[in-house]
Design a protein around this motif. Structure first.
Motif, PDB file in Angstrom:
ATOM      1  N   GLU A  62       4.630   1.300   9.155  1.00  0.00           N
ATOM      2  CA  GLU A  62       3.988   2.608   8.999  1.00  0.00           C
ATOM      3  C   GLU A  62       4.568   3.563  10.044  1.00  0.00           C
ATOM      4  O   GLU A  62       4.653   3.220  11.226  1.00  0.00           O
ATOM      5  CB  GLU A  62       2.475   2.470   9.192  1.00  0.00           C
ATOM      6  CG  GLU A  62       1.712   3.752   8.935  1.00  0.00           C
ATOM      7  CD  GLU A  62       0.214   3.619   9.232  1.00  0.00           C
ATOM      8  OE1 GLU A  62      -0.544   4.445   8.710  1.00  0.00           O
ATOM      9  OE2 GLU A  62      -0.187   2.703   9.976  1.00  0.00           O
TER      10      GLU A  62
ATOM     11  N   ASN B 262      -3.682   8.228   8.505  1.00  0.00           N
ATOM     12  CA  ASN B 262      -2.835   9.295   7.974  1.00  0.00           C
ATOM     13  C   ASN B 262      -3.179  10.620   8.636  1.00  0.00           C
ATOM     14  O   ASN B 262      -4.255  11.167   8.464  1.00  0.00           O
ATOM     15  CB  ASN B 262      -3.042   9.406   6.462  1.00  0.00           C
ATOM     16  CG  ASN B 262      -2.227  10.545   5.884  1.00  0.00           C
ATOM     17  OD1 ASN B 262      -1.334  11.061   6.543  1.00  0.00           O
ATOM     18  ND2 ASN B 262      -2.555  10.927   4.667  1.00  0.00           N
TER      19      ASN B 262
ATOM     20  N   ARG C 166      10.803   1.532   6.863  1.00  0.00           N
ATOM     21  CA  ARG C 166       9.742   1.920   5.940  1.00  0.00           C
ATOM     22  C   ARG C 166       9.682   0.936   4.769  1.00  0.00           C
ATOM     23  O   ARG C 166       8.612   0.515   4.343  1.00  0.00           O
ATOM     24  CB  ARG C 166      10.013   3.343   5.430  1.00  0.00           C
ATOM     25  CG  ARG C 166       8.771   4.103   5.002  1.00  0.00           C
ATOM     26  CD  ARG C 166       9.115   5.423   4.322  1.00  0.00           C
ATOM     27  NE  ARG C 166       9.811   6.380   5.164  1.00  0.00           N
ATOM     28  CZ  ARG C 166       9.196   7.250   5.978  1.00  0.00           C
ATOM     29  NH1 ARG C 166       7.897   7.267   6.065  1.00  0.00           N
ATOM     30  NH2 ARG C 166       9.899   8.101   6.698  1.00  0.00           N
TER      31      ARG C 166
ATOM     32  N   GLU D 126       1.428  -6.217  11.074  1.00  0.00           N
ATOM     33  CA  GLU D 126       1.458  -4.799  10.677  1.00  0.00           C
ATOM     34  C   GLU D 126       1.982  -3.995  11.855  1.00  0.00           C
ATOM     35  O   GLU D 126       1.585  -4.244  12.998  1.00  0.00           O
ATOM     36  CB  GLU D 126       0.048  -4.304  10.356  1.00  0.00           C
ATOM     37  CG  GLU D 126      -0.444  -4.684   8.975  1.00  0.00           C
ATOM     38  CD  GLU D 126      -1.843  -4.138   8.733  1.00  0.00           C
ATOM     39  OE1 GLU D 126      -2.110  -2.984   9.151  1.00  0.00           O
ATOM     40  OE2 GLU D 126      -2.653  -4.862   8.157  1.00  0.00           O
TER      41      GLU D 126
ATOM     42  N   THR E 106       2.792   0.012  13.356  1.00  0.00           N
ATOM     43  CA  THR E 106       2.722   1.466  13.237  1.00  0.00           C
ATOM     44  C   THR E 106       3.582   2.082  14.337  1.00  0.00           C
ATOM     45  O   THR E 106       3.420   1.730  15.507  1.00  0.00           O
ATOM     46  CB  THR E 106       1.277   1.980  13.432  1.00  0.00           C
ATOM     47  OG1 THR E 106       0.410   1.244  12.576  1.00  0.00           O
ATOM     48  CG2 THR E 106       1.178   3.459  13.124  1.00  0.00           C
TER      49      THR E 106
ATOM     50  N   ILE F 135       4.210   7.251  11.786  1.00  0.00           N
ATOM     51  CA  ILE F 135       3.337   8.414  11.936  1.00  0.00           C
ATOM     52  C   ILE F 135       3.996   9.457  12.833  1.00  0.00           C
ATOM     53  O   ILE F 135       4.217   9.210  14.018  1.00  0.00           O
ATOM     54  CB  ILE F 135       1.969   7.986  12.513  1.00  0.00           C
ATOM     55  CG1 ILE F 135       1.286   7.066  11.500  1.00  0.00           C
ATOM     56  CG2 ILE F 135       1.106   9.192  12.847  1.00  0.00           C
ATOM     57  CD1 ILE F 135      -0.155   6.762  11.789  1.00  0.00           C
TER      58      ILE F 135
END
Lengths: 494, 295
Positions: free
Chosen positions: A239, B2, A234, A198, A200, A241
């Motif tokens: 992810e 988020n 994406r 994963e 980010t 942010i």
């Protein structure tokens, strides 16, 4: 430079391509006679009034003709000049045969941002510097246009809408944080994600792409290209942010210790502009190139009336520096309506660090080059506004330790240019934020993160690459480091 | 993780042009310390990024409180939003937190909207056991903000208005001068407000030897140290307010240079906003008055 319209260039290439096909197989001497295919571009007097891309890209026949200039040298000297070791000989060979899909596939084994690198790499000091064709003609500008070919196949794939989402391995349950979203970070994120981890990406701005969106202007690198690359990440499940500043919104160590990340890649870039340290730099109308370009690009200040972010309505502008950023700032000022843009660089054209194409474009557009000159002080009026810049002339002296002849001031040679805006583009230092907020992370005297050849830092599970490690470098070098770090991260998380 | 839901949870108008908004931003709320600020943007495509101080936080609700004055284009856009609307971006908490320690007596001066960032700092000093005296200034009674909140913990609260409609008819520098010239003068002064007010607060305490911290609010773009637009001269060195500040030793700040730089976009901003910036003009009047007073 080429002054022919794109249609004329295409027509010429069409007939050259017909000729090449009729004469297969070509001998090296035949290939040497094929003319270099110029990059079609907007005419200088038109493009200086718009923000659209200057270089328009090859037609198919131009790409075919240009690729047929390649001698397919057995030792591929060009590849030795590429920081990410693109399989240049093979991909150019594929284009020469009309296998465009094969070419982009080959490029993607080494580069994740070919549409970007084809546009912004300094090819003349990398791959094209070593090209045998250039050596044969004793003229580097006659090397095979590797960058233009890379751009062609990357654009062709993107515009076809057929770009495939890379395969992602089965989930490993491991999580990796990537700090910043510039070229090194995007490359690292892609490779780590492909291994099934994963990922980010944390970005401080509201848009992703780092220097590719805030720094490099639209007329040199359309933002839609960067957006497409980000969108691909994406779709791979990365992810993204925004509005998150690691070091403030969350500390780096907390990402490992509290937020559950197993590894971190720091790709925060060289984010602290240098100023000259001369009198007058506090005056209203003096900008770092970072500020000027960010206002224009990221904040869209060039769309006057629409954008809320203001940018000065300059008439006479001085840009200090001779790198790509200086060229970008100068040409942006022109497009924002400046009547005179002076570029002040302290060495000669021989030493100018910007890409040859950018220097040529800037000259065509009417940027006034003041070489062997340097700013001595910035003059202001009673309101604190810039009213002029005092320059000092230099001449080249004896070679210094680096072998370059260093500029020596000519006493009494001062002169004043009337300007209302001064843009300082003399490079960047290291942003201190991560340093201030990450105990145990080792930095060198210039504030750069200390790494080994696998991009490992002094902290376990923390990797770094790009300008925060190298100082001011290039998109391709950052991307290369992002990939090295990704390999090391994938190894660590096995 | 988020963090992009920046919904406005609450909104109140505190005075003619001053608004209080509670905005969802859990990461900022969790990390924020007194003295820090955020950069916000109302429109993600064409919007401007502006720095606003964080007046308060509600960690449980994941919210920060912003208090701002409608003075320019973006603050005008912000004021027009309602509960349930979303901001395009909130980045923070930015800047170095205020260094809070037990020093003895601290006098905290807040002018106009500057009372909003002064409030959490004063409160933090109080919580560490300092005696805290607050001085707040406004044009008139209606423009005073956070009086009740300050009164709840301050050992002393002195209100100054230009027209005498509440408290003293004086500039904040008058009670500050009296306090700092006393035998038991404060150990530290903190001043937050319009640059001209901070400048005169600094000049007021300079001869008394009381150290003074000021919090600067300059033009910013990225807030991460990347652009240098916020630069200011402090003790002869170039400092970036976003990463080196926002708080500095007031005695060393070049306020005149900073005030000039704050004018950079005034003409363009004026064109963007039709409404007249009364506040700015009033501060200049106040400056003239202070200058006259000191002569």
């Amino acid at each position: 430079m080429n002054t022919l319209a794109p249609e004329e260039l295409k027509a010429q290439a069409d007939s050259l391509w017909a000729d090449i096909q009729a004469r297969q197989p070509l001998k090296p001497a035949d290939r040497a006679k094929i003319p270099v295919q110029p990059m079609p571009s907007q005419p200088a007097d038109v493009r200086r009034h718009n923000i659209q891309e200057v270089a328009l890209g090859y037609s198919e026949s131009q790409a075919l003709v240009e690729a047929n200039r390649c001698l397919q040298c057995a030792n591929s000297p060009c590849e030795g000049g590429c920081p990410v070791k693109l399989p240049i000989r093979q991909f150019v060979g594929a284009i020469a045969k009309g296998d465009f899909d094969g070419a982009i596939g080959l490029i993607k084994t080494s580069s994740l941002l070919p549409a970007v690198c084809g546009r912004v790499c300094p090819q003349e000091s990398q791959c094209q510097k070593f090209c045998t064709m250039g050596k044969l003609h004793k003229d580097i500008s006659k090397s095979v246009s590797i960058g233009n070919l890379e751009r062609y196949v990357a654009d062709r794939e993107r515009l076809s809408g057929k770009a495939a989402v890379p395969n992602v391995a089965a989930p490993t349950g491991k999580r990796v944080a990537v700090i910043g979203s510039g070229p090194g970070s995007l490359a690292c994120a892609a490779d780590v994600r492909r291994a099934g981890h994963e990922v980010t990406i944390f970005e401080a701005f509201h848009k992703f792409g780092g220097v590719m969106v805030y720094g490099i202007p639209e007329f040199r690198l359309p933002k839609s290209i960067v957006a497409a690359e980000v969108e691909m990440l994406r779709r791979m499940g990365v992810e993204l942010i925004p509005n998150f500043l690691v070091g403030r919104s969350c500390s780096l160590l907390d990402l490992l210790e509290k937020e559950g990340y197993d590894a971190i890649y720091i790709g925060t870039g060289a984010g602290l502009p240098h100023f000259m340290g001369i009198e007058g730099e506090q005056l209203v109308g003096v900008f770092s190139a970072n500020e000027y370009l960010t206002r224009a690009n990221l904040m869209r200040a060039y769309e006057r009336g629409k954008a809320a972010t203001p940018i000065p309505e300059s008439k006479n502008v001085a840009v200090l520096g001779g790198g790509n950023v200086a060229m970008d700032a100068a040409r942006t000022a022109l497009r924002l309506g400046a009547e005179n843009v002076h570029l002040i660089y302290r060495r000669s054209m021989q030493e100018i660090p910007a890409r040859a194409e950018e220097v040529a474009h800037a000259q065509e557009e009417g940027i006034q080059f003041h070489l062997l000159r340097n700013a001595k002080r910035i003059l202001g009026d009673e309101k604190g506004l810039v009213s002029g810049i005092e320059c000092l002339c230099y001449e080249l002296g004896e070679p210094d330790a680096s072998g370059r002849r260093s500029p020596v001031a000519v006493p009494g040679s001062e002169y004043v240019l009337d300007v209302d805006t001064v843009i300082v583009a003399i490079g960047s230092g290291s942003n201190p934020l991560i340093r201030q907020t990450t105990p145990g992370l080792e930095f060198d005297a210039k504030g750069r993160i200390v790494c080994d050849d696998k991009c490992r830092t002094s902290l376990p599970r923390v990797f770094a690459g790009g300008d925060i490690v190298l100082g001011s470098a290039t998109v391709i070098k950052a991307m290369g480091q992002g990939r090295v770090a990704a390999a090391a991260i994938n190894e660590l998380l096995k | 993780m988020n963090n992009t839901d920046y919904t406005i949870l609450d909104k109140a108008q505190l005075s003619e042009n001053v608004y209080r908004m509670q905005v969802h931003a859990p990461f900022v709320a969790k990390r924020r310390q007194p003295g820090q600020f955020v950069l916000i943007s109302v429109d993600g495509e064409f919007g401007e990024r502006i720095p606003l101080t964080i007046a308060d936080v509600d960690v449980e609700r994941g919210a920060i409180t912003l208090i701002f004055q409608k003075v320019g284009y973006t603050t005008g856009q912000l004021a027009a939003l309602s509960v349930g609307d979303r901001l395009a971006a909130v980045l923070g908490p930015l800047g170095k937190p205020t260094h809070i320690e037990k020093v003895g007596t601290v006098v905290c001066v807040g002018g106009g909207i500057g009372v909003a960032p002064m409030h959490p700092i004063a409160k933090a000093f109080k919580e560490l056991g300092n005696k805290v005296i607050c001085i707040i200034g406004a044009r008139s009674k209606e423009l005073i903000i956070l009086e009740k909140e300050l009164r709840s913990f301050a050992d002393e609260l002195i209100i100054c208005t230009d027209d005498g409609s509440a408290g003293l008819k004086a500039l904040v520098t008058q009670p500050l001068k009296e306090l700092c010239e006393r035998e038991d003068k404060p150990d530290l002064a903190v001043a937050i407000g319009p640059p001209i007010m901070m400048k005169f607060c600094v000049e007021t305490v300079r001869p008394t030897g009381v150290p003074i911290q000021v919090s600067l609010n300059t033009i910013m773009l990225d807030g991460t140290g990347m652009c240098g637009g916020c630069r200011v001269q402090v003790g002869g060195e170039t400092k970036f307010v976003c990463v080196d500040g926002p708080e500095f030793d007031g005695l060393k700040v070049d306020f005149d240079g900073m005030m000039k730089r704050l004018q950079t976009y005034r003409a363009q901003e004026r064109r963007m906003v039709e409404c007249h910036n009364e506040h700015g003009c009033n501060m200049l009047k106040q400056a003239a008055a202070v200058e006259a007073m000191q002569k």
